[in-house]
Design a protein around this motif. Structure first.
Motif, short mmCIF file in Angstrom:
data_model
loop_
_atom_site.label_atom_id
_atom_site.label_comp_id
_atom_site.label_asym_id
_atom_site.label_seq_id
_atom_site.Cartn_x
_atom_site.Cartn_y
_atom_site.Cartn_z
N TYR A 1 -11.17 202.81 28.08
CA TYR A 1 -11.90 203.56 26.81
C TYR A 1 -10.85 202.97 25.79
CZ TYR A 1 -13.55 206.97 23.65
OH TYR A 1 -13.87 207.45 22.49
N SER A 2 -9.26 203.50 26.03
CA SER A 2 -8.13 203.53 25.13
C SER A 2 -8.64 202.20 24.93
CB SER A 2 -7.02 203.88 25.62
OG SER A 2 -7.11 202.90 26.56
N ILE A 3 -8.97 200.11 25.48
CA ILE A 3 -8.47 199.57 25.30
C ILE A 3 -9.84 198.61 24.76
CG2 ILE A 3 -8.38 197.13 26.27
CD1 ILE A 3 -6.98 198.46 28.55
N ALA A 4 -10.83 199.84 24.94
CA ALA A 4 -12.10 199.52 24.24
C ALA A 4 -12.22 199.58 23.37
CB ALA A 4 -13.55 200.04 25.28
N ARG A 5 -12.16 201.11 22.80
CA ARG A 5 -11.50 201.77 21.38
C ARG A 5 -10.61 201.06 20.75
NH1 ARG A 5 -9.65 207.37 21.16
NH2 ARG A 5 -8.04 207.09 21.62
N GLU A 6 -9.92 200.29 21.14
CA GLU A 6 -8.19 199.77 20.38
C GLU A 6 -9.44 198.48 20.04
OE1 GLU A 6 -3.95 198.06 21.34
OE2 GLU A 6 -4.75 199.54 21.93
N GLN A 7 -9.98 198.10 20.80
CA GLN A 7 -10.45 196.30 20.38
C GLN A 7 -11.54 196.16 19.96
OE1 GLN A 7 -8.01 193.33 20.68
NE2 GLN A 7 -6.74 195.18 21.56
N GLY A 8 -12.44 197.02 19.63
CA GLY A 8 -13.72 197.70 19.26
C GLY A 8 -15.31 197.08 19.44
N ARG B 1 -7.84 203.21 37.74
CA ARG B 1 -6.69 202.03 38.28
C ARG B 1 -6.66 201.17 37.85
NH1 ARG B 1 -4.51 202.28 44.10
NH2 ARG B 1 -2.24 202.30 43.58
N LEU B 2 -5.90 201.06 36.79
CA LEU B 2 -5.47 199.63 36.09
C LEU B 2 -4.05 199.83 36.84
CD1 LEU B 2 -6.68 200.13 32.37
CD2 LEU B 2 -7.96 199.42 34.70
#
Length: 143
Positions: free
Chosen positions: A108-115, A133-134
């Motif tokens: 979720y944080s990666i998706a938000r950060e990358q738009g 689990r990343l």
């Protein structure tokens, strides 16, 4: 005797007319000389102005040539700048295509950060078995 007086009178009159005519000729000659001097001064000024015009025309031609060279150089720089922008954009596009997972990252944080949407991020990365689990250091596709 009367005739002699008339002749003397007539001679005097003619003499004064001739002298008057001479005085007028002297004045005309003086005026002509003055006008000749004025014309000479004006011709000199015209010659000076023509020389200055020639100099200005030569300077203007040099300036036009310089302007043309500057214009061509600017055009070349514009083309080079456009090429560099295109290369930089390609590199930026490639650099942004992948994301390396760091500590405390979530999808979720990666998706938000990358738009991008979380669902799109999951579709781009079908190899993710468990989205909760990343692994740090794994690389995700983001485009």
């Amino acid at each position: 005797m009367k005739q002699k007086k008339n002749i003397i009178l007539l001679a005097s009159l003619m003499s004064s007319l001739v002298l008057t005519g001479c005085a007028s000729n002297d004045e005309l000659i003086a005026q002509q000389k003055n006008q000749t001097e004025q014309m000479s001064v004006l011709e000199s000024k015209v010659s000076t102005l023509e020389s200055q015009v020639g100099t200005l025309e030569a300077e203007l031609q040099k300036q036009k040539e310089t302007d043309s060279e500057i214009y061509q150089t600017v055009r070349k720089l514009d083309v080079a700048q456009g090429e560099l922008k295109a290369q930089a954009q390609q590199q930026a596009d490639k650099a942004v295509m992948y994301y390396t997972i760091k500590q405390d990252d979530t999808l979720y944080s990666i998706a938000r950060e990358q738009g991008i949407a979380l669902e799109d991020l999951l579709q781009l990365n079908p190899k993710i078995a468990n989205p909760k689990r990343l692994l740090i250091g794994d690389v995700l596709n983001i485009k």
